[in-house]
Design a protein around this motif. Structure first.
Motif: not given
Length: 281
Positions: A153-161, A193-205, A217-223
């Motif tokens: 089952k999936l419990i939660s998802g977190t995005i960090e920027i 603001g203007l610029g580049s950012y890493d996006v960390h998306a995590t799913v907890i189950g 748990t799976d974490t994907e990183i995008s830009l």
């Protein structure tokens, strides 16, 4: 009972000999006693003659009704069958389906069906349709991979920027644990603001056989990059003609310039030049 997600188990057996429903019984009440469960499943299950699936589902309902304090939040009915439902006549399959739907409606239950031996899921689904739960085929139920059947089952998802963690709690599904592919949406909102950012998306189950969450748990990183494609605007006054006093080389000129930019953190610079006698100073 090795699954922490399992609270109690009850056993109902159903098979008939040519004299009636000799082995259609509640073998155990809802219990977490493994020895009692094994003993309840121990009586020989007749492998021929008549089969009353409706009777089994009615007994399952009786078992739940009589043990309300032991019924958990989720009710799962594991339906193992090595034959076709052919009692009571007429319309034994329709009667079995009707009783199965009563269980689903009353207890918000879900079915896990197992077609045993030479029986296929096509046969089992005649009594309990596919819409009420998945079906698996196995010549020996002991060979089934319960981890794959019960699932996660999936419990939660977190995005960090940019250091800002935002969590979304997923709604509880019924059944909570499934082997299906899961799709949930979780969001992050904020001002960048203007610029580049890493996006960390995590799913907890949680895996059904795990006692604690976060086991899946799976974490994907995008830009991604924030860019400003809208240029600023500058509104200047009309041309101004100034005449200095005789003998004076200087004159104070006051005017207003209005500037706008869609990014409030940016600075708009204005460069001006004055001309005298059509010559630039």
């Amino acid at each position: 009972m090795t699954y922490p997600s399992t609270k109690n188990i009850g056993v109902v057996t159903f098979s008939d000999d040519d004299d009636g429903r000799s082995n259609t019984n509640i073998q155990t009440n809802l219990t977490d006693n493994i020895a009692e469960i094994k003993t309840g499943y121990g009586p020989q299950i007749l492998s021929k003659y008549r089969t009353c699936c409706e009777c089994a589902f009615q007994l399952a309902m009786d078992l739940l009704d009589e043990n309300e304090d032991e019924v958990g939040r989720q009710v799962t009915i594991v339906f193992l069958s090595d034959g076709i439902c052919n009692e009571p006549t007429p319309n034994p399959l329709q009667k079995a389906e009707n009783k199965a739907r009563q269980l689903v409606n009353k207890y918000d239950a879900n079915f896990i069906k197992v077609a045993v031996g030479d029986v296929t899921c096509d046969t089992v689904n005649l009594a309990v349709p596919e819409t009420l739960g998945p079906c698996y085929e196995s010549s020996n139920p002991a060979d089934l991979n319960l981890n794959e059947i019960v699932g996660t089952k999936l419990i939660s998802g977190t995005i960090e920027i940019d250091g800002d963690d935002q969590e979304t709690i997923f709604p509880v599904t019924n059944p909570e644990f499934t082997a299906d592919v899961k799709n949930e949406t979780y969001v992050w909102s904020g001002l960048l603001g203007l610029g580049s950012y890493d996006v960390h998306a995590t799913v907890i189950g949680q895996d059904a056989q795990s006692a604690t969450p976060s086991s899946v748990t799976d974490t994907e990183i995008s830009l991604f990059t924030v860019v400003d494609l809208t240029p600023p605007s500058i509104t200047c006054p009309d041309n101004i003609d100034i005449t200095s006093d005789n003998g004076s080389c200087d004159v104070v000129v006051t005017y207003n310039v209005v500037s706008n930019d869609n990014c409030p953190s940016q600075t708009v610079q204005l460069q001006v030049s004055l001309t005298r006698a059509n010559q630039q100073l």
